[in-house]
Design an enzyme around this catalytic site. Structure first.
Site, short mmCIF file in Angstrom:
data_model
loop_
_atom_site.label_atom_id
_atom_site.label_comp_id
_atom_site.label_asym_id
_atom_site.label_seq_id
_atom_site.Cartn_x
_atom_site.Cartn_y
_atom_site.Cartn_z
N ILE A 159 0.88 -1.18 0.00
CA ILE A 159 0.00 0.00 0.00
C ILE A 159 0.91 1.23 0.00
CG2 ILE A 159 -1.87 1.22 1.18
CD1 ILE A 159 -2.54 -1.45 2.59
N PRO A 160 1.22 1.77 -1.17
CA PRO A 160 2.24 2.82 -1.28
C PRO A 160 1.76 4.20 -0.83
CG PRO A 160 1.27 2.42 -3.42
CD PRO A 160 0.65 1.42 -2.48
N CYS A 161 1.57 4.35 0.49
CA CYS A 161 1.03 5.61 0.99
C CYS A 161 2.00 6.77 0.80
CB CYS A 161 0.63 5.47 2.45
SG CYS A 161 1.93 4.92 3.55
N PHE A 162 3.25 6.49 0.49
CA PHE A 162 4.20 7.58 0.24
C PHE A 162 3.83 8.36 -1.02
CE2 PHE A 162 5.98 3.98 -2.10
CZ PHE A 162 6.38 4.55 -3.29
N ARG A 163 2.95 7.80 -1.86
CA ARG A 163 2.51 8.49 -3.08
C ARG A 163 1.35 9.45 -2.83
NH1 ARG A 163 2.64 2.91 -6.54
NH2 ARG A 163 4.91 2.79 -6.82
#
Length: 206
Positions: A159-163
């Site tokens: 889950i690439p929440c850094f995006r």
């Protein structure tokens, strides 16, 4: 699929599920979701026939009933949202499993789950704002919920929440990713340019 055992085994194959007989009656065996304790599969014998109750979305409810005579309005449950499947061997196994799977998906749906699924759809090399993620998750007014969900991200690898950035393209505080410049490093490795803690949304926004 003809037996209770087959139905229960399939229901229990989904994540975070458990079996229960809540009415002190062994004839009623349910499969619930841990945490919410919501049941998505009811199994019971009635008039000599094994039956299942499954939750169903309104757009599929009548289609299933029309497709198979052995699918009827939910027995002892809200007939708008539940169907009963009579295991009389007239419905292909894959269709019975599909109805059980749909019931599981409906019962486990939550804003947080939808937020995580939305974040997964942000392509590599791009970012989305909290508002955009909220809209992708079905409610553009829950930007605050997006922030809360991402702060509790249970699976950062998938889950690439850094995006996700704010409406000005600004990155989250250091606490969100466990250290100063961590989000910036992840974005740069992703192909996104970060200048002074900010991303150009015109260039990198979805």
């Amino acid at each position: 699929m003809r037996t209770r055992e087959e139905a229960l085994a399939y229901g229990l194959s989904f994540p975070n599920t458990y079996q229960e007989a809540p009415f002190h009656d062994e004839n009623w065996q349910l499969v619930r979701v841990k945490g919410s304790k919501r049941a998505f599969l009811w199994t019971y014998e009635l008039e000599g026939r094994m039956q299942l109750n499954v939750k169903v979305s309104p757009e599929w409810r009548d289609l299933w009933r029309q497709a198979y005579e052995a699918v009827i309005p939910g027995y002892h449950q809200n007939k708008e949202h539940w169907n009963t499947i009579i295991l009389d061997d007239t419905i292909p196994d894959n269709e019975v499993k599909r109805m059980i799977a749909e019931s599981y998906d409906l019962v486990t749906d939550s804003p947080t789950k939808r937020i995580y699924e939305a974040v997964k759809r942000i392509p590599a090399g791009y970012v989305a704002t909290y508002g955009q993620v909220a809209e992708m998750a079905g409610n553009k007014k829950m930007s605050r919920a997006v922030g809360n969900a991402l702060h509790k991200n249970p699976d950062p690898d998938n889950i690439p929440c850094f995006r996700v950035v704010n409406s000005k393209g600004e990155l989250a505080g250091a606490f969100a990713f466990g250290g100063e410049d961590v989000q910036a490093k992840l974005l740069r490795a992703d192909g996104v340019e970060v200048i002074d803690g900010k991303v150009d949304l015109k260039k990198y926004g979805i």
